[in-house]
Design a protein around this motif. Structure first.
Motif, short mmCIF file in Angstrom:
data_model
loop_
_atom_site.label_atom_id
_atom_site.label_comp_id
_atom_site.label_asym_id
_atom_site.label_seq_id
_atom_site.Cartn_x
_atom_site.Cartn_y
_atom_site.Cartn_z
N ALA A 79 -24.50 33.37 -23.16
CA ALA A 79 -25.44 34.18 -22.39
C ALA A 79 -26.29 33.30 -21.48
O ALA A 79 -26.55 33.63 -20.32
N LYS A 80 -26.71 32.16 -22.02
CA LYS A 80 -27.53 31.23 -21.22
C LYS A 80 -26.73 30.63 -20.06
O LYS A 80 -27.29 30.36 -18.99
N SER A 81 -25.43 30.41 -20.27
CA SER A 81 -24.60 29.89 -19.18
C SER A 81 -24.59 30.85 -18.00
O SER A 81 -24.70 30.43 -16.84
N VAL A 82 -24.47 32.15 -18.28
CA VAL A 82 -24.52 33.15 -17.21
C VAL A 82 -25.91 33.16 -16.58
O VAL A 82 -26.05 33.22 -15.35
N TYR A 83 -26.93 33.08 -17.42
CA TYR A 83 -28.33 33.01 -16.96
C TYR A 83 -28.52 31.85 -15.99
O TYR A 83 -29.07 32.01 -14.89
N ASP A 84 -28.06 30.68 -16.37
CA ASP A 84 -28.21 29.48 -15.53
C ASP A 84 -27.47 29.62 -14.21
O ASP A 84 -27.97 29.21 -13.15
N GLN A 85 -26.26 30.20 -14.25
CA GLN A 85 -25.48 30.37 -13.03
C GLN A 85 -26.13 31.34 -12.06
O GLN A 85 -26.07 31.16 -10.84
N LEU A 86 -26.77 32.38 -12.59
CA LEU A 86 -27.45 33.35 -11.72
C LEU A 86 -28.68 32.73 -11.08
O LEU A 86 -28.96 32.96 -9.89
N ILE A 87 -29.42 31.95 -11.83
CA ILE A 87 -30.59 31.25 -11.28
C ILE A 87 -30.14 30.27 -10.21
O ILE A 87 -30.77 30.15 -9.15
N LYS A 88 -29.05 29.57 -10.46
CA LYS A 88 -28.50 28.61 -9.50
C LYS A 88 -28.17 29.30 -8.17
O LYS A 88 -28.23 28.68 -7.10
N ARG A 89 -27.84 30.59 -8.24
CA ARG A 89 -27.47 31.34 -7.04
C ARG A 89 -28.63 32.13 -6.45
O ARG A 89 -28.43 33.03 -5.63
N GLY A 90 -29.84 31.83 -6.89
CA GLY A 90 -31.02 32.37 -6.23
C GLY A 90 -31.70 33.56 -6.89
O GLY A 90 -32.65 34.12 -6.33
N VAL A 91 -31.25 33.97 -8.08
CA VAL A 91 -31.94 35.06 -8.79
C VAL A 91 -33.16 34.49 -9.50
O VAL A 91 -33.06 33.46 -10.19
N LYS A 92 -34.29 35.14 -9.37
CA LYS A 92 -35.52 34.63 -9.96
C LYS A 92 -35.47 34.68 -11.49
O LYS A 92 -35.09 35.70 -12.06
N PRO A 93 -35.87 33.59 -12.16
CA PRO A 93 -35.86 33.55 -13.63
C PRO A 93 -36.70 34.65 -14.27
O PRO A 93 -36.39 35.11 -15.37
N SER A 94 -37.75 35.10 -13.57
CA SER A 94 -38.63 36.14 -14.12
C SER A 94 -37.91 37.48 -14.29
O SER A 94 -38.39 38.36 -15.01
N ARG A 95 -36.76 37.63 -13.64
CA ARG A 95 -36.00 38.88 -13.72
C ARG A 95 -34.89 38.81 -14.76
O ARG A 95 -34.16 39.78 -14.95
N LEU A 96 -34.76 37.67 -15.40
CA LEU A 96 -33.65 37.45 -16.32
C LEU A 96 -34.14 37.00 -17.70
O LEU A 96 -35.16 36.32 -17.81
N SER A 97 -33.41 37.38 -18.71
CA SER A 97 -33.60 36.86 -20.06
C SER A 97 -32.23 36.84 -20.72
O SER A 97 -31.27 37.39 -20.18
N TYR A 98 -32.11 36.20 -21.86
CA TYR A 98 -30.81 36.14 -22.53
C TYR A 98 -31.00 36.11 -24.04
O TYR A 98 -32.04 35.71 -24.57
N ILE A 99 -29.96 36.57 -24.74
CA ILE A 99 -30.00 36.62 -26.20
C ILE A 99 -28.56 36.59 -26.73
O ILE A 99 -27.63 37.01 -26.03
N GLY A 100 -28.37 36.06 -27.92
CA GLY A 100 -27.07 36.05 -28.55
C GLY A 100 -27.08 36.86 -29.83
O GLY A 100 -28.08 36.87 -30.56
N TYR A 101 -25.99 37.56 -30.11
CA TYR A 101 -25.90 38.41 -31.31
C TYR A 101 -24.81 37.96 -32.28
O TYR A 101 -24.60 38.62 -33.30
N GLY A 102 -24.13 36.85 -31.96
CA GLY A 102 -23.06 36.43 -32.85
C GLY A 102 -21.98 37.49 -32.98
O GLY A 102 -21.55 38.09 -31.99
N PHE A 103 -21.61 37.77 -34.23
CA PHE A 103 -20.59 38.79 -34.50
C PHE A 103 -21.20 40.01 -35.19
O PHE A 103 -20.55 40.70 -35.95
N THR A 104 -22.46 40.29 -34.91
CA THR A 104 -23.15 41.40 -35.58
C THR A 104 -22.97 42.74 -34.88
O THR A 104 -23.25 43.78 -35.48
N ARG A 105 -22.49 42.73 -33.63
CA ARG A 105 -22.37 43.98 -32.88
C ARG A 105 -21.00 44.12 -32.18
O ARG A 105 -20.93 44.32 -30.96
#
Length: 283
Positions: A232-258
């Motif tokens: 999830a963070k990899s996608v987050y980092d790539q979007l920021i790299k392409r100009g999306v503001k960090p304040s509009r993004l967050s990320y979380i991992g759920y493992g195999f729970t969902r």
């Protein structure tokens, strides 16, 4: 001259206030269900009939039907149950009424707070379907998207809490490294988010192939949690790299729970469970 400016300001303020007052807000109806049930009851039919009588059908531009469950049961069961509830309401409404645009979605479990788990029988307020009417057409921005990116046009149309699965973003096996073939997908997401600056999303990471204990207890093991969060963070980092503001993004991992489906009897099911989703948190 000063008096003239004051008068102009007051007239402008009144005109803006009047225009704002003329904009109709979405109407909504909540239908509640007994535990594990999804069929439409006579009570539901009466509620829908009274609700429809109170509105002007010809003015409704959109109707969204969103199904939910409480925390009782596992994630796969609740995800399917929420879809059944939404579909049951959708089927009843489309068989009896005509709307210009109507959509349904099962959103699984509603987020619970710390007090919800104190009730073993679940939370009756979360076993529901929301029917939301809007009198305003969705805003459309003309974007140049590739064929693979066009499915991302769904993102601006989602309500808060709804999710969109990223279809063409993949990772190297057992890593959080995004493949080069995923670049087109990531660039499309960035393009959509920059075109709709009011949208904020949470990037949710999931993995496949976990064990039954992790699935049943909803407690991710350390390795799966770490990998899902890193992806999830990899996608987050790539979007920021392409100009999306960090304040509009967050990320979380759920493992195999969902997982979306279980047991994982086919490669296709594993692929569905191994996913990254964009959850709308503001629009």
């Amino acid at each position: 001259m000063r008096y003239y400016k004051i008068v102009v300001f007051i007239c402008y303020y009144i005109s803006i206030s009047f225009a704002t007052a003329q904009v109709k807000k979405p109407d909504s109806l909540q239908l509640f269900f007994a535990s594990a049930k999804y069929n439409i009851t006579s009570t539901h039919k009466t509620q829908i009939e009274q609700f429809v009588k109170s509105i002007k059908l010809e003015e409704v531009r959109q109707i969204r039907i969103k199904g939910y469950t409480d925390f009782v049961g596992n994630h796969v069961y609740n995800n399917k149950l929420s879809k059944k509830r939404a579909k049951a309401v959708y089927t009843y409404i489309t068989n009896n009424y005509t709307f210009k645009a109507i959509a349904q979605q099962g959103l699984g479990e509603l987020e619970s707070n710390s007090t919800d788990t104190a009730f073993e029988e679940g939370n009756s307020k979360h076993r529901k379907v929301d029917i939301i009417l809007s009198y305003e057409p969705p805003k459309t921005v003309m974007l140049s998207l590739t064929r693979k990116q066009r499915y991302l046009n769904k993102l601006p149309k989602l309500s808060v809490g709804e999710k969109l699965r990223i279809q063409y973003t993949n990772f190297h096996i057992s890593t959080a490294t995004i493949t080069k073939a995923s670049t087109e997908d990531i660039e499309g997401i960035a393009k959509i988010l920059k075109a709709y600056p009011n949208i904020s999303v949470c990037i949710e990471g999931h993995v496949c192939c976990g064990d039954i204990e992790e699935y049943e207890t909803k407690t991710p093991n350390e390795e799966n949690l770490k990998l899902s969060k890193a992806r999830a963070k990899s996608v987050y980092d790539q979007l920021i790299k392409r100009g999306v503001k960090p304040s509009r993004l967050s990320y979380i991992g759920y493992g195999f729970t969902r997982p979306l489906d279980y047991p994982e009897s086919t490669i296709e099911i594993q692929k569905e469970n191994r996913r990254v989703e964009l959850k709308v948190v503001r629009n």
